[in-house]
Design a protein around this motif. Structure first.
Motif, PDB file in Angstrom:
ATOM      1  N   GLN A 151       0.898  -1.191   0.043  1.00  0.00           N
ATOM      2  CA  GLN A 151      -0.065   0.035  -0.088  1.00  0.00           C
ATOM      3  C   GLN A 151       0.920   1.228   0.008  1.00  0.00           C
ATOM      4  OE1 GLN A 151      -2.356  -0.475   3.535  1.00  0.00           O
ATOM      5  NE2 GLN A 151      -3.644  -2.368   2.636  1.00  0.00           N
ATOM      6  N   HIS A 167      -6.181   2.050   4.558  1.00  0.00           N
ATOM      7  CA  HIS A 167      -6.843   1.143   4.453  1.00  0.00           C
ATOM      8  C   HIS A 167      -7.990   1.327   5.745  1.00  0.00           C
ATOM      9  CE1 HIS A 167      -4.214  -1.966   6.333  1.00  0.00           C
ATOM     10  NE2 HIS A 167      -4.318  -0.859   6.998  1.00  0.00           N
ATOM     11  N   GLN A 172     -10.182  -1.218  12.742  1.00  0.00           N
ATOM     12  CA  GLN A 172     -10.283  -2.179  13.564  1.00  0.00           C
ATOM     13  C   GLN A 172      -9.528  -2.113  14.927  1.00  0.00           C
ATOM     14  OE1 GLN A 172      -8.672  -5.928  12.176  1.00  0.00           O
ATOM     15  NE2 GLN A 172      -9.769  -5.897  10.076  1.00  0.00           N
ATOM     16  N   PHE A 246      -2.798 -11.676   3.630  1.00  0.00           N
ATOM     17  CA  PHE A 246      -2.587 -10.502   4.495  1.00  0.00           C
ATOM     18  C   PHE A 246      -2.213 -10.239   5.694  1.00  0.00           C
ATOM     19  CE2 PHE A 246      -6.549 -10.343   1.749  1.00  0.00           C
ATOM     20  CZ  PHE A 246      -6.352  -9.455   0.799  1.00  0.00           C
ATOM     21  N   THR A 249      -4.413 -11.080   8.841  1.00  0.00           N
ATOM     22  CA  THR A 249      -5.210 -12.246   8.965  1.00  0.00           C
ATOM     23  C   THR A 249      -4.436 -13.596   8.637  1.00  0.00           C
ATOM     24  OG1 THR A 249      -6.101 -11.802   6.571  1.00  0.00           O
ATOM     25  CG2 THR A 249      -7.572 -11.408   8.290  1.00  0.00           C
TER      26      THR A 249
END
Ligand code: DAH
Length: 339
Positions: A151, A167, A172, A246, A249
């Motif tokens: 990114q 993002h 979160q 990712f 995760t």
């Protein structure tokens, strides 16, 4: 003859009334079909040639002054009456108020919110100017982690610890900081990436993040939740999860929906496969839970993230992402009105 017109001129100039009826009589007297002006015009042919020019000028002047007078008195009287409310005409057409329409990004965002609300998710938000910890480090992306390059980031010049969030996954971490499980939240918002602007990508776009943490949350729950979402959103009931990576995760997946191959457009947008990638997802990495002081032995969870523009482009068949930000009314007014 000329003198007579001058006399009329004086009469017209000095005329005043507060009565609409009287005004109408005045209008008929001078400007009516059989009124003074028409009589004078009829007289014109009898006027000697050398007087014709002056006569013509005079009657035109009289006509102008009389018309102006009627008009201005009428407007004045009407305005006064309307102010007093005595002549308020409720049947008159209203001022044209144009009905706006929602921006397609808002339409799609609200739709996504609605779908997840129905299964118990709330909506949360976080700041667009974010610090390194919430955007990267806490999400299992420590400094020098190669995946940071996935990114391209805008850093703030004054303080490189600050950046424009790349993002909505940053929400979160903000949410886990202040809430204990069970957590069921979606976080829509704007994100930024240092990318060249083209028909396919932009440096500003929107994402929706989803996070579900509780005791005993499994990959099957993730799959079922996403299946429910795709059915509601697209009316499509076939999805597949491809293994992916990712940092936040484990395991991670890319989610495709089966769009079909019925039309030429279907073939084009799915590159002949019938499948379309719509989001990234996975089970929240235990490291992320630990970073946020949630015990990974006790709790598990899943997360997902999707681009709103991408979904809007699919639903409305928009070919160029730049259309969303150009404020072109010809484009925007095509979307459904609010009411
Ligand atoms: N943050 C990822 C991106 O911007 C999208 C994403 C992937 C979010 C997987 C997630 C996830 O929560 O589990 O590309």
């Amino acid at each position: 003859m000329i003198q007579e017109i001058d006399k009329y001129l004086e009469e017209v100039k000095s005329f005043e009334t507060k009565d609409l009826k009287e005004l109408e009589n005045f209008r008929i007297k001078f400007l009516g079909k059989k009124g003074i002006l028409n009589q004078l015009f009829a007289e014109f042919k009898n006027v000697p040639n050398e007087e014709k020019k002056l006569f013509g000028q005079k009657i035109n002047q009289l006509k102008q002054v009389a018309t102006g007078k009627v008009q201005s008195i009428k407007e004045n009287l009407e305005n006064n009456l309307e102010e007093q409310g005595s002549q308020l005409d409720l049947s008159r057409p209203g001022y044209p108020v144009e009905i706006g329409s929602r921006h397609p990004i808002s339409i799609v965002k609200n739709q996504i919110i609605e779908i997840f609300k129905n299964i118990g998710f709330n909506v949360s938000e976080g700041p667009e100017i974010e610090d390194d910890w919430h955007n990267f480090t806490a999400l299992n992306l420590p400094e020098y982690h190669p995946a940071r390059d996935m990114q391209d980031t805008f850093f703030l010049q004054q303080n490189p610890d600050w950046l424009l969030r790349t993002h909505t996954s940053s929400v979160q971490t903000r949410y886990m900081e202040t809430h204990q499980p069970p957590i069921r939240t979606i976080s829509p918002g704007r994100v930024y990436r240092n990318e060249d602007i083209s028909a396919r990508s932009h440096c500003i776009f929107h994402q929706v993040e989803g996070l579900y943490i509780d005791k005993g949350v499994s990959f099957a729950d993730l799959k079922q939740t996403l299946l429910y979402f795709t059915k509601e959103m697209f009316g499509k009931s076939k999805i597949r999860l491809r293994p992916s990576y990712f940092p936040f995760t484990e395991p991670s997946a890319e989610v495709d929906i089966y769009w079909g191959l019925e039309t030429e457009t279907d073939k084009r947008i799915t590159k002949g496969t019938g499948w379309l990638e719509i989001m990234g997802a996975g089970m929240v990495d235990p490291n992320v839970l630990q970073n946020m002081n949630i015990d990974p032995e006790e709790y598990t969870g899943f997360a997902f993230g999707m681009g709103i523009e991408r979904i809007a482009m699919l639903l409305y068949q928009i070919q160029d992402i730049r259309m969303f930000y150009e404020n072109d009314m010809r484009f925007l007014s095509q979307f459904k009105p609010i009411i």
